[in-house]
Scaffold this active site. Structure first.
Site, PDB file in Angstrom:
ATOM      1  N   GLU A  18      -9.501   6.190   7.267  1.00 37.06           N
ATOM      2  CA  GLU A  18      -7.747   6.199   7.277  1.00 37.06           C
ATOM      3  C   GLU A  18      -7.598   7.670   6.454  1.00 37.06           C
ATOM      4  O   GLU A  18      -6.637   8.129   6.756  1.00 37.06           O
ATOM      5  CB  GLU A  18      -7.298   5.197   6.641  1.00 37.06           C
ATOM      6  CG  GLU A  18      -7.367   3.725   7.268  1.00 37.06           C
ATOM      7  CD  GLU A  18      -6.960   2.929   6.770  1.00 37.06           C
ATOM      8  OE1 GLU A  18      -6.051   1.969   6.862  1.00 37.06           O
ATOM      9  OE2 GLU A  18      -7.566   2.211   5.583  1.00 37.06           O
TER      10      GLU A  18
ATOM     11  N   ARG B 108       0.681  -1.183  -0.104  1.00 45.97           N
ATOM     12  CA  ARG B 108      -0.020  -0.060  -0.042  1.00 45.97           C
ATOM     13  C   ARG B 108       0.886   1.201   0.069  1.00 45.97           C
ATOM     14  O   ARG B 108       0.486   2.192  -0.557  1.00 45.97           O
ATOM     15  CB  ARG B 108      -0.893  -0.094   1.284  1.00 45.97           C
ATOM     16  CG  ARG B 108      -1.962   1.166   1.116  1.00 45.97           C
ATOM     17  CD  ARG B 108      -2.976   1.079   2.389  1.00 45.97           C
ATOM     18  NE  ARG B 108      -4.149   0.244   1.896  1.00 45.97           N
ATOM     19  CZ  ARG B 108      -5.009   0.342   1.284  1.00 45.97           C
ATOM     20  NH1 ARG B 108      -5.257   1.716   0.861  1.00 45.97           N
ATOM     21  NH2 ARG B 108      -6.098  -0.515   1.044  1.00 45.97           N
TER      22      ARG B 108
END
Length: 805
Positions: free
Chosen positions: A743, A336
């Site tokens: 997030e 990621r």
């Protein structure tokens, strides 16, 4: 939180949106009535557990003498790896995490044995009586050194895009980028990014008890109940159906309870099967911080080629993630980080390399953003470098490099389909009065030799979905009782983020009933099987959608019954305001109260229970070709942060923050706003105050609030303005066209770090950028100021002096 709000601030809005509802546990939270794992009723005969930890970061165990431990007051049982009936392994995805160390240790604080005693005090006192001797080896603590010596937990991964296509041939991916070498201008640099302790208010805890038919029930504070169930079963050599994992709520998680809560539940369950009595395992804060992993520290390098207008032509970005001693979730974290190495910018020809370094520390794990924040920082650093090189405003360089039509394919091959970042940033630029304030700050800095101010506006483009495709699924079930009340259950977990509230809102909306008529129950693996972790900002996307599908099934079933039973016109039925409304075949209006509808459906033997399932569509990424669509969509945001620093001490504060964030059509604006504010503050802590320190022996020295500084009341921005982007529903068919909000807001705090660099750069007349590693503590800011002043002095000394006539 202290807020001195400007009259024009969006926080002063009087009328909340219609779909704003209070958190379902809000009253329990503020009154103390909400029950967490440690508050639950303690069963008769409850025992307590404590663990004995390794005093060394690396080495072979040569002696383990537990005789004095076994005879200590209150001790019922002492457990070692030899007492494990199944696998001594609690790794989340890949093996490498023994529950209890056997022959060797790999980090300071690794559990070696456990004590089960009649009281918590007795258990914790007993572990101190162990004699542990270890043949020490020098610990490896530097991730850069680890990569240089090929010490990795997993192989590196490489993504390359060149000549407008992703390079899929593995042997071609490491070659130099020709366009980078030929670019008119280049900047290069490196950046160390510190880790972060989760510091949830409720520490790691579990209580296990014997369950019916020789099973085990584990009450746990976890984001992933099915992981707890699976690992308990494997360690105890039980079938999955013999283990029930349950969680009602957590006192914070932030990723720290996604994988590493499992070992706590497994330890308690192991004690249950060896003693036959219920056991609670509650770690004190110091033990929690030593035993469990953190946000991955990263050491990043970048080389960016650009033209004279600041447009990027090519980039090489190398990311070295410090994974600790085992893989844990590092495969996904580093992936990621690589996916977000471009943030919101088109890189042209690009090469992104991700390393997974193995070091002798606790295995680092998930943390809000899951590698994305660490991946974004290098390109933001480079953008500022480009701007200073060309004497341009950094915001102008950012805008010139945003993804845009024709320049909208990422380095991993996903096309950016919703081009929101430029209009969002331009709106925030206007709303925050960025241009005027930048001029005012420059003027202030010219006349203020010691106190300097900085301003930065940075974007966030964050991909939403688990990068492991199989995790993008969820289930839910609904039960309607004969009085019309509804009980909902789903596979997600509540850690304060409001997921249960949103799910209840969705159910109430679909069934046309009051929110008070819907209740949520604890997440349990015997209700919803094979759950995915509540992580990756996907909790509402997946679980609320599953709950909606269950509600639609019930609605369709009730409509079919009512249409036949009351001779109603098909297509006219609706559920709203706690009633069924329709038109009869004779053309007359029809209305039936919800409770009466349910009672009649029950009397006519209509099923009032349903299950729903949802799997995220369109996603997939092939690591062998480094190409695919790992994300269903992107969430966007931007923040403008103004800071002030004392260049003689390094002390600094945030003066003002303006945030504009994209949540699509929000499910609950009040909850989303809270997530944005909290995410920014947590990101601010990561980037400015939260410093992890190990000594040369690999011992964590910052293991409590006296030495590890999370943001406090006084660290909150003096002027904090948050707005939600309106008029831009999600282009993908998510739940009511909303977007994830867990997030992405954390990365808005990158603007604070960039603003600190901007303030320090004023010492050199904004001609160059300081290197500012994170966290940018006062010490780091002071060192950067001193380096900048030394650079200015050297330049002045090297400049030719004018000769007197």
């Amino acid at each position: 939180m202290r807020q001195l709000i400007d009259p024009q601030s969006s926080l002063t809005r009087a009328a909340p949106p219609r779909n704003t509802q209070a958190h379902e546990s809000a009253v329990g939270h503020v009154t103390g009535r909400a029950s967490y794992t440690d508050d639950l009723h303690q069963p008769a005969g409850l025992l307590h557990l404590a663990v004995g930890l390794s005093p060394s970061a690396s080495g072979r165990i040569t002696r383990l003498d537990l005789a004095a431990v076994r005879t200590a007051p209150g001790v019922v049982r002492v457990l070692t790896a030899a007492d494990i009936p199944g696998h001594n392994e609690v790794g989340a995805v890949f093996p490498g995490d023994p529950l209890l160390a056997e022959d060797s240790v790999r980090y300071h604080g690794q559990p070696i044995f456990a004590v089960v005693a009649s009281s918590l005090r007795a258990a914790r006192q007993a572990v101190t009586k162990a004699i542990i001797e270890i043949d020490d080896a020098a610990p490896l603590l530097d991730p850069v050194e680890a990569i240089a010596t090929h010490q990795t937990v997993l192989p590196k991964h490489v993504q390359r895009r060149e000549h407008n296509r992703v390079v899929v041939a593995e042997e071609q991916r490491d070659k130099p980028l020709a366009r980078l070498e030929s670019a008119p201008l280049q900047v290069a640099g490196e950046l160390f990014i510190g880790g972060q302790e989760h510091f949830y208010l409720e520490g790691q805890i579990a209580m296990a008890e014997p369950w019916e038919d020789d099973g085990i029930r584990v009450l746990t504070s976890t984001q992933h109940p099915s992981e707890v169930q699976k690992l308990v079963a494997e360690v105890l050599a039980l079938p999955l159906h013999a283990v029930v994992a349950e969680v009602r709520r957590m006192g914070g998680g932030f990723g720290g309870k996604e994988s590493q809560a499992a070992a706590v539940g497994v330890m308690a369950a192991l004690a249950v099967v060896t003693t036959g009595r219920p056991v609670k395992f509650r770690m004190p804060r110091e033990t929690d911080m030593k035993v469990t992993g953190k946000r991955h520290p990263f050491h990043n390098r970048y080389q960016v080629g650009f033209d004279h207008s600041g447009v990027i032509q090519a980039a090489r970005i190398e990311l070295i993630g410090d994974c600790g001693h085992s893989p844990d979730l590092s495969a996904g974290v580093v992936d990621r980080a690589m996916f977000h190495a471009s943030n919101a910018y088109y890189l042209g020809d690009s090469l992104v390399i991700g390393h997974r370094a193995k070091t002798n520390t606790a295995s680092n794990t998930a943390f809000r953003g899951f590698g994305g924040p660490q991946g974004m920082l290098p390109i933001e650093n480079a953008i500022d470098d480009i701007a200073r090189t060309l004497n341009l405003d950094p915001l102008e360089v950012r805008k010139r490099n945003f993804y845009a039509p024709g320049r909208d394919v990422t380095h991993y091959g996903q096309q950016v389909e919703q081009h929101l970042i430029l209009p969002l940033v331009e709106q925030l630029e206007r709303d925050s009065d960025y241009r005027t304030r930048r001029q005012q700050i420059a003027a202030y800095n010219r006349t203020s030799p010691i106190i300097k101010r900085g301003l930065a506006l940075t974007p966030v483009q964050f991909g939403i979905s688990f990068t492991a495709p199989h995790l993008n699924q969820g289930g839910a079930m609904l039960r309607i009782y004969t009085d019309g009340s509804v009980l909902a259950n789903h596979g997600g977990t509540e850690m304060g983020q409001g997921l249960h509230t949103k799910v209840c809102q969705v159910v109430a909306r679909e069934l046309g009933i009051a929110l008070d008529d819907v209740r949520i129950s604890a997440t349990r693996t015997d209700k919803i099987p094979n759950t995915s972790p509540t992580a990756a900002s996907s909790g509402a996307d997946i679980n609320a959608m599953a709950a909606r599908r269950a509600a639609l099934t019930l609605k369709e079933r009730l409509f079919e019954f009512a249409r036949r039973h009351y001779d109603l016109e098909e297509g006219t039925l609706a559920l709203e305001d706690n009633a069924l409304t329709a038109t009869t075949l004779a053309g007359a209006p029809f209305r039936l109260a919800w409770a009466e509808l349910i009672q009649q459906a029950y009397l006519n033997r209509i099923s009032l229970a349903a299950e729903g399932f949802y799997a995220t569509p369109k996603i997939g990424y092939d690591p062998t070709t480094a190409r695919g669509r790992p994300f269903f969509y992107y969430a966007y945001g931007a923040a403008a942060t103004e800071v002030e620093i004392d260049t003689l001490s390094g002390e600094h504060r945030v003066r003002r923050v303006d945030i504009l964030h994209d949540v699509g059509d929000s499910l609950n604006p009040a909850i989303d706003r809270g997530q944005i504010e909290g995410g920014y503050i947590q990101g601010l802590g990561w980037l400015t105050t939260e410093e992890l320190k190990w000594n040369e022996r690999g011992q964590l020295m910052t293991s409590g609030p006296s030495t590890y500084k999370i943001p406090a009341y006084s660290d909150a921005p003096i002027d904090f303005r948050v707005s939600l982007l309106s008029g831009h529903p999600n282009s993908e068919a998510t739940i009511y066209r909303s977007k994830a909000v867990g997030e992405p807001p954390l990365m808005l705090a990158i603007s604070a770090w960039a603003a600190l660099r901007d303030a320090i750069a004023s010492l050199d007349g904004y001609r160059s950028n300081p290197r500012l590693n994170t966290p940018a503590t006062p010490e780091q800011v002071l060192l950067a100021c001193q380096a900048m002043r030394a650079q200015v002095a050297n330049q002045a000394a090297a400049a030719p002096s004018e000769e007197l006539p």
